[in-house]
Design an enzyme around this catalytic site. Structure first.
Site, PDB file in Angstrom:
ATOM      1  N   LYS A  11       0.852  -1.206   0.000  1.00 54.80           N
ATOM      2  CA  LYS A  11       0.000   0.000   0.000  1.00 54.80           C
ATOM      3  C   LYS A  11       0.879   1.245   0.000  1.00 54.80           C
ATOM      4  O   LYS A  11       2.047   1.201   0.434  1.00 54.80           O
ATOM      5  CB  LYS A  11      -0.937   0.026   1.215  1.00 54.80           C
ATOM      6  CG  LYS A  11      -0.253   0.078   2.604  1.00 54.80           C
ATOM      7  CD  LYS A  11       0.172   1.445   3.097  1.00 54.80           C
ATOM      8  CE  LYS A  11       0.923   1.410   4.419  1.00 54.80           C
ATOM      9  NZ  LYS A  11       1.671   2.614   4.750  1.00 54.80           N
ATOM     10  N   ASP A 141      -2.026  -1.862  10.311  1.00 56.43           N
ATOM     11  CA  ASP A 141      -2.262  -1.760   8.854  1.00 56.43           C
ATOM     12  C   ASP A 141      -2.815  -3.047   8.239  1.00 56.43           C
ATOM     13  O   ASP A 141      -3.132  -3.086   7.046  1.00 56.43           O
ATOM     14  CB  ASP A 141      -0.932  -1.465   8.127  1.00 56.43           C
ATOM     15  CG  ASP A 141      -0.446  -0.046   8.371  1.00 56.43           C
ATOM     16  OD1 ASP A 141      -1.233   0.768   8.872  1.00 56.43           O
ATOM     17  OD2 ASP A 141       0.723   0.224   8.053  1.00 56.43           O
TER      18      ASP A 141
END
Ligand code: C5P
Length: 318
Positions: A11, A141
């Site tokens: 990401k 995350d």
């Protein structure tokens, strides 16, 4: 013996606002996370002997209980002890492409892939929310990495609100090979420098968080407007990482001179990225950067935004 192969995309952050302190010692965040097509390959396999085995093609990656992928398998075995006893052990293999200490959630992506893989291998039928709740026990995350795509992430990072897909954009990433930034250091330093400005009450913190969630970035994403997204890029951690790591600051400065939509550091660094509207624009940015900083320690990746997180790509029964 069944073996499942999954892709685990990295990401980047399009937004990283630190709203303030949480009672659990973490920071309250408002982030926009975006999956990109730079991905590790994770294989999750049944094995006769109990326990967990982990192999990886990179020597500097831990293959013991310090690896988040190992922790994911351990959590599944502890949470579903009867199934684990019946099924035997788990063998995990990682093929790493996402660099470490890069602010790209490489370890978190592998961890999410192991959770998804074991759910499929053991036919547990967990929902995406079940998997994201398990993921939140292991790190901030990882919940995002399960579903991926484009999302507004709040709380510690584990509260996920999906946003419209942005699969029309590209990001050119650059990172120095031997320059990781430790995430705990970045947050600790931010608290030391800016903690006195954090909201003093939970009511104030809630108000601040709600305000950050309705900024110009959200409108830009709804419009799928690359130029407007680039204008709204923001990462609070740049305020502490860039002054402390001049090489990352210089990298950002060099990117800013290229013809990109916008430039920012991802997460706690050390990756810096430039946004582009087309593959041609991305390739021109990379070429420019290579001549601006001719350093063999500097690595580049041209990536495309993608609209999903962990995906099953192969299933083999031996
Ligand atoms: O949750 P994760 O293990 O990814 O977090 C790494 C470190 O980053 C934490 O130990 C903490 O120092 C910092 N962090 C934080 N607030 C968050 C997420 C991470 O302070 N919301």
């Amino acid at each position: 013996m069944r073996s499942l192969t999954l892709t685990a995309p990295a990401k980047i952050n399009l937004l990283l606002h630190i709203a303030g302190d949480r009672p659990d010692g973490f920071h309250e965040l408002v982030m926009v996370m975006q999956s990109i097509d730079l991905a590790d390959t994770v294989t999750v396999k049944e094995r006769r002997e109990p326990g967990i085995g982990l192999t990886c093609d990179r020597l500097n990656v831990p293959t013991d209980s310090n690896n988040l992928a190992w922790k994911a398998a351990d959590l599944m075995q502890r949470r579903f002890p009867d199934v684990a006893k019946k099924q035997g052990g788990i063998a995990i293999d990682l093929v790493k492409r996402i660099p470490m200490g890069a602010g790209l959630a490489g370890g978190s992506a592998d961890c999410a892939a192991v959770l998804v893989g074991i759910d499929l291998l053991w036919e547990l039928g967990l929902t995406q929310l079940d998997l994201q709740t398990l993921a939140a026990e292991l790190g901030s995350d990882i919940s995002f990495c399960v579903a991926g795509g484009t999302a507004l992430c709040s709380g510690r990072g584990e509260i996920i609100d999906p946003l419209p897909n942005l699969n029309n954009l590209y990001a050119v990433l650059a990172k120095y090979k031997d320059l990781p930034v430790p995430t705990p250091w970045a947050y600790k330093t931010y608290r030391a420098e800016f903690g006195s400005t954090y909201p003093a009450t939970t009511t104030e913190l809630d108000r601040c968080t709600e305000q950050l969630k309705t900024g110009s970035m959200m409108d830009a994403i709804v419009q799928r407007d690359g130029a407007a997204i680039a204008k709204s890029l923001h990462n609070d951690l740049e305020k502490v990482v860039l002054p402390h790591y001049p090489k990352i600051q210089n990298l950002r400065n060099a990117f800013a001179k290229t013809d990109s939509l916008g430039v920012m550091m991802s997460g706690s660094g050390s990756t810096v990225f430039a946004l582009a509207e087309s593959l041609e624009q991305a390739e021109a940015i990379e070429a420019n950067m290579r001549s601006a900083i001719p350093d063999s320690d500097l690595e580049f990746w041209i990536t495309k935004f993608c609209d999903s997180g962990v995906q099953l790509v192969d299933s083999i029964t031996e």
